[in-house]
Write a protein that holds these residues in place. Sequence first.
Motif, mmCIF file in Angstrom:
data_model
loop_
_atom_site.group_PDB
_atom_site.id
_atom_site.type_symbol
_atom_site.label_atom_id
_atom_site.label_comp_id
_atom_site.label_asym_id
_atom_site.label_seq_id
_atom_site.Cartn_x
_atom_site.Cartn_y
_atom_site.Cartn_z
ATOM 1 N N SER A 81 5.285 6.700 1.348
ATOM 2 C CA SER A 81 5.348 5.566 2.265
ATOM 3 C C SER A 81 4.809 4.316 1.587
ATOM 4 O O SER A 81 3.907 4.397 0.752
ATOM 5 N N CYS A 82 5.358 3.182 1.976
ATOM 6 C CA CYS A 82 4.913 1.891 1.453
ATOM 7 C C CYS A 82 4.776 0.935 2.621
ATOM 8 O O CYS A 82 5.763 0.645 3.304
ATOM 9 N N ALA A 83 3.580 0.445 2.843
ATOM 10 C CA ALA A 83 3.326 -0.521 3.906
ATOM 11 C C ALA A 83 3.187 -1.914 3.306
ATOM 12 O O ALA A 83 2.519 -2.092 2.292
ATOM 13 N N ALA A 84 3.844 -2.868 3.944
ATOM 14 C CA ALA A 84 3.794 -4.251 3.471
ATOM 15 C C ALA A 84 3.548 -5.191 4.644
ATOM 16 O O ALA A 84 3.847 -4.839 5.783
ATOM 17 N N PRO A 85 3.020 -6.381 4.369
ATOM 18 C CA PRO A 85 2.819 -7.344 5.454
ATOM 19 C C PRO A 85 4.137 -7.687 6.133
ATOM 20 O O PRO A 85 5.184 -7.781 5.495
ATOM 21 N N ARG A 86 4.082 -7.901 7.431
ATOM 22 C CA ARG A 86 5.285 -8.147 8.221
ATOM 23 C C ARG A 86 6.080 -9.338 7.699
ATOM 24 O O ARG A 86 7.310 -9.291 7.620
ATOM 25 N N ASN A 87 5.399 -10.389 7.313
ATOM 26 C CA ASN A 87 6.109 -11.610 6.918
ATOM 27 C C ASN A 87 6.829 -11.434 5.580
ATOM 28 O O ASN A 87 7.683 -12.235 5.221
ATOM 29 N N ILE A 88 6.474 -10.397 4.855
ATOM 30 C CA ILE A 88 7.157 -10.105 3.595
ATOM 31 C C ILE A 88 8.240 -9.058 3.823
ATOM 32 O O ILE A 88 9.371 -9.194 3.375
ATOM 33 N N PHE A 89 7.862 -8.022 4.548
ATOM 34 C CA PHE A 89 8.754 -6.884 4.683
ATOM 35 C C PHE A 89 10.076 -7.267 5.325
ATOM 36 O O PHE A 89 11.129 -6.764 4.948
ATOM 37 N N TYR A 120 3.775 6.220 -8.512
ATOM 38 C CA TYR A 120 4.852 5.532 -7.806
ATOM 39 C C TYR A 120 4.306 4.291 -7.107
ATOM 40 O O TYR A 120 3.276 4.344 -6.439
ATOM 41 N N TYR A 121 5.042 3.197 -7.267
ATOM 42 C CA TYR A 121 4.667 1.916 -6.695
ATOM 43 C C TYR A 121 5.834 1.344 -5.892
ATOM 44 O O TYR A 121 6.992 1.695 -6.120
ATOM 45 N N CYS A 122 5.518 0.402 -5.014
ATOM 46 C CA CYS A 122 6.577 -0.345 -4.348
ATOM 47 C C CYS A 122 6.358 -1.836 -4.598
ATOM 48 O O CYS A 122 5.238 -2.296 -4.830
ATOM 49 N N ASN A 123 7.441 -2.558 -4.543
ATOM 50 C CA ASN A 123 7.413 -4.006 -4.781
ATOM 51 C C ASN A 123 8.753 -4.562 -4.355
ATOM 52 O O ASN A 123 9.599 -3.853 -3.796
ATOM 53 N N ASP A 124 8.963 -5.823 -4.628
ATOM 54 C CA ASP A 124 10.244 -6.434 -4.306
ATOM 55 C C ASP A 124 11.350 -5.808 -5.158
ATOM 56 O O ASP A 124 11.107 -5.191 -6.181
ATOM 57 N N PHE A 125 12.572 -5.990 -4.710
ATOM 58 C CA PHE A 125 13.754 -5.480 -5.413
ATOM 59 C C PHE A 125 14.780 -6.603 -5.442
ATOM 60 O O PHE A 125 14.930 -7.317 -4.463
ATOM 61 N N VAL A 137 0.845 -1.193 0.000
ATOM 62 C CA VAL A 137 0.000 0.000 0.000
ATOM 63 C C VAL A 137 0.879 1.241 0.000
ATOM 64 O O VAL A 137 1.620 1.480 0.971
ATOM 65 N N GLU A 138 0.785 2.012 -1.088
ATOM 66 C CA GLU A 138 1.566 3.234 -1.230
ATOM 67 C C GLU A 138 0.725 4.450 -0.836
ATOM 68 O O GLU A 138 -0.488 4.467 -1.059
ATOM 69 N N SER A 139 1.382 5.466 -0.288
ATOM 70 C CA SER A 139 0.701 6.706 0.074
ATOM 71 C C SER A 139 1.702 7.854 0.092
ATOM 72 O O SER A 139 2.911 7.631 0.046
ATOM 73 N N GLY A 140 1.163 9.070 0.155
ATOM 74 C CA GLY A 140 2.008 10.241 0.302
ATOM 75 C C GLY A 140 2.178 11.096 -0.935
ATOM 76 O O GLY A 140 2.845 12.130 -0.891
ATOM 77 N N GLY A 141 1.611 10.670 -2.048
ATOM 78 C CA GLY A 141 1.740 11.456 -3.266
ATOM 79 C C GLY A 141 0.926 12.732 -3.219
ATOM 80 O O GLY A 141 0.184 12.980 -2.261
ATOM 81 N N GLY A 142 1.074 13.531 -4.265
ATOM 82 C CA GLY A 142 0.315 14.775 -4.334
ATOM 83 C C GLY A 142 0.840 15.672 -5.420
ATOM 84 O O GLY A 142 1.679 15.269 -6.240
ATOM 85 N N LEU A 143 0.350 16.899 -5.411
ATOM 86 C CA LEU A 143 0.777 17.917 -6.357
ATOM 87 C C LEU A 143 1.795 18.829 -5.676
ATOM 88 O O LEU A 143 1.538 19.338 -4.579
ATOM 89 N N GLN A 194 -2.109 0.027 -5.707
ATOM 90 C CA GLN A 194 -2.730 1.048 -6.554
ATOM 91 C C GLN A 194 -1.749 2.153 -6.925
ATOM 92 O O GLN A 194 -1.989 2.900 -7.870
ATOM 93 N N GLY A 195 -0.670 2.244 -6.185
ATOM 94 C CA GLY A 195 0.283 3.302 -6.440
ATOM 95 C C GLY A 195 -0.174 4.622 -5.851
ATOM 96 O O GLY A 195 -1.310 4.761 -5.374
ATOM 97 N N THR A 196 0.714 5.599 -5.892
ATOM 98 C CA THR A 196 0.378 6.943 -5.437
ATOM 99 C C THR A 196 0.871 7.936 -6.478
ATOM 100 O O THR A 196 2.014 7.863 -6.936
ATOM 101 N N GLN A 197 -0.007 8.858 -6.853
ATOM 102 C CA GLN A 197 0.289 9.798 -7.931
ATOM 103 C C GLN A 197 1.146 10.951 -7.414
ATOM 104 O O GLN A 197 0.807 11.584 -6.413
ATOM 105 N N VAL A 198 2.229 11.209 -8.119
ATOM 106 C CA VAL A 198 3.065 12.372 -7.852
ATOM 107 C C VAL A 198 3.026 13.253 -9.090
ATOM 108 O O VAL A 198 3.342 12.794 -10.188
ATOM 109 N N THR A 199 2.617 14.502 -8.892
ATOM 110 C CA THR A 199 2.559 15.449 -9.993
ATOM 111 C C THR A 199 3.398 16.667 -9.631
ATOM 112 O O THR A 199 3.165 17.298 -8.596
ATOM 113 N N VAL A 200 4.372 16.952 -10.476
ATOM 114 C CA VAL A 200 5.251 18.095 -10.253
ATOM 115 C C VAL A 200 4.944 19.121 -11.334
ATOM 116 O O VAL A 200 5.236 18.916 -12.508
#
Length: 118
Positions: free
Chosen positions: A21-29, A93-98, A5-11, A110-116
Amino acid sequence: QVQFVESGGGLVQPGGSLRLSCAAPRNIFSIYAMGWYRQAPGKQRELVAGITTGGSTNYADSVKGRFTISRDDAKNTMYLQMNSLKPEDTAVYYCNDFPPTTTRSKHWGQGTQVTVSS
């Protein structure tokens, strides 16, 4: 639920800052390296930054010196501090494994939209 779950985007104006911010389940994170990715309109999704469980970081050339990735294992949360933002940073912006070869479809949120823009 395994989606991240991504959050924090904006204009924001050019030169401004945002923290994602990106929140993930404990057993994954706690056991996987994590990364931030972005997708601009009409472009492929690309890696922005990655961080291992040991804290080693990796950045795309386009964001080096401006973005900082970090993780708080106690909160199962990863962050992306974005400074000196440019219009070309506009994307979802999205988060996932690396690294990118290890991303999993079930982790894309769902990602979080960043608009500059001024």
